[in-house]
Design a protein around this motif. Sequence first.
Motif, PDB file in Angstrom:
ATOM      1  N   VAL A 140       0.832  -1.211   0.000  1.00  0.00           N
ATOM      2  CA  VAL A 140       0.000   0.000   0.000  1.00  0.00           C
ATOM      3  C   VAL A 140       0.870   1.265   0.000  1.00  0.00           C
ATOM      4  N   HIS A 141       0.594   2.131  -0.956  1.00  0.00           N
ATOM      5  CA  HIS A 141       1.238   3.453  -0.994  1.00  0.00           C
ATOM      6  C   HIS A 141       0.335   4.407  -0.225  1.00  0.00           C
ATOM      7  N   PHE A 142       0.888   5.255   0.620  1.00  0.00           N
ATOM      8  CA  PHE A 142       0.051   6.201   1.364  1.00  0.00           C
ATOM      9  C   PHE A 142       0.888   7.384   1.813  1.00  0.00           C
ATOM     10  N   ARG A 143       0.197   8.366   2.380  1.00  0.00           N
ATOM     11  CA  ARG A 143       0.905   9.554   2.846  1.00  0.00           C
ATOM     12  C   ARG A 143       0.977   9.496   4.378  1.00  0.00           C
ATOM     13  N   ASN A 144       2.142   9.691   4.933  1.00  0.00           N
ATOM     14  CA  ASN A 144       2.332   9.740   6.385  1.00  0.00           C
ATOM     15  C   ASN A 144       1.396  10.798   6.972  1.00  0.00           C
ATOM     16  N   HIS A 145       0.516  10.381   7.879  1.00  0.00           N
ATOM     17  CA  HIS A 145      -0.514  11.331   8.359  1.00  0.00           C
ATOM     18  C   HIS A 145       0.090  12.394   9.271  1.00  0.00           C
TER      19      HIS A 145
END
Length: 373
Positions: free
Chosen positions: A113-118
């Motif tokens: 999963v690619h995601f943005r560090n919250h």
Amino acid sequence: MPITYEHIKTCKQTGARLGRVHTPHGSFDTPMFMPVGTLATVKTMSPEELEEMGAKIILSNTYHLWLRPGEDIVEEAGGLHKFMNWDGAILTDSGGFQVFSLSDLRDIEEQGVHFRNHISGEKLFLSPEKAIQIQNSLGSDIMMAFDECPPYPASHDYMKASVERTSRWAERCLAAHKRPEEQGLFGIVQGGEYEELRRQSARDLTSLDFSGYAVGGLSVGEPKDVMNKVLEFTTPLLPTNKPRYLMGVGSPDSLIDGAIRGIDMFDCVLPTRVARNGTCMTSNGRLVVRNAKYARDFGPLDENCGCHVCRNYSRAYIRHLIKANETFGFRLTTYHNLYFLLELMMQVREAIKEDRLGDFREEFFEQYGFNKP
Ligand SMILES: CNc1nc2cc3c(=O)[nH]c(N)nc3c(CCO)c2[nH]1
Ligand SMILES: [Zn+2]
């Protein structure tokens, strides 16, 4: 085998089972509730208080500890037990659920999963291998496989593709596990409310050698009768000689109904989260202690509770602290809520011993007010 399950008996009145789970950091009777300590702390509680209230295993989190402080720092500290000074058992969730509940810009693909560090906004990538490497570094007693917890509701087509990918990820997790003799690894059964997909997921995962099995994909907004129906056709698919863990549950009624359907372990942020806005669980139902009606109520939160909060502090005092946003007030409501759920699990175990969990459910629901329309 670092994690073993000992079945003691099954309640004659329901499908609930009494058991004992053995881990490298101690054993605990089941059904059991796990306080959630996401960032290596059960919010506002000290390890000494957790031990005093009878907590035996807590939950922490791959996603959060990877982002902050970093699993390398925890590893250098000697692992999560040493880092947070908790010598009971620790279960770490694998991060999949948190990526979907916390961050935006999520792009799920076969690799991971690619995601943005919250926190920082930077782009990150989490894979089954990375999730296992982090948990190996944290040194938790029970690791969770990296899975996708699909949103509710999800189409049958989406759910089928997701279940098949989660099963392929589960195999990759087992292959990536560096220390299977020291840390247990649980598979997570998915499939939403679709019985044949739950069967497919359970078949795939029980054909692999996991230390225990979780029922995932629930407590995501579905009605309680949907959760109970899914449990009724899913828990019988799981081996009887390994722990069964219902993720993200829960409220007192769901804990009892989950135990009745064969669940051994539960976790939920509810008791600690609602405590911080002044809501308490009592034997007579929910009590919102910040309400004005408690301003001159010098009785305990719950007259049937034996915890040190109920023995030493009044509703009026706790209300005053919560209204003044005093940290000590949150500590008192948190301690009591956790104690209440741990005590409830003790009463559930007693009822299973005496083959009367069905009767206990009726009495508890009546007194707590779950039966009120
Ligand atoms: C609050 N409800 C809830 N449902 C869950 C469902 C899942 C799930 O399906 N997979 C994983 N890995 N974690 C889950 C978690 C976080 C732990 O409580 C859940 N939490
Ligand atoms: Zn109490």
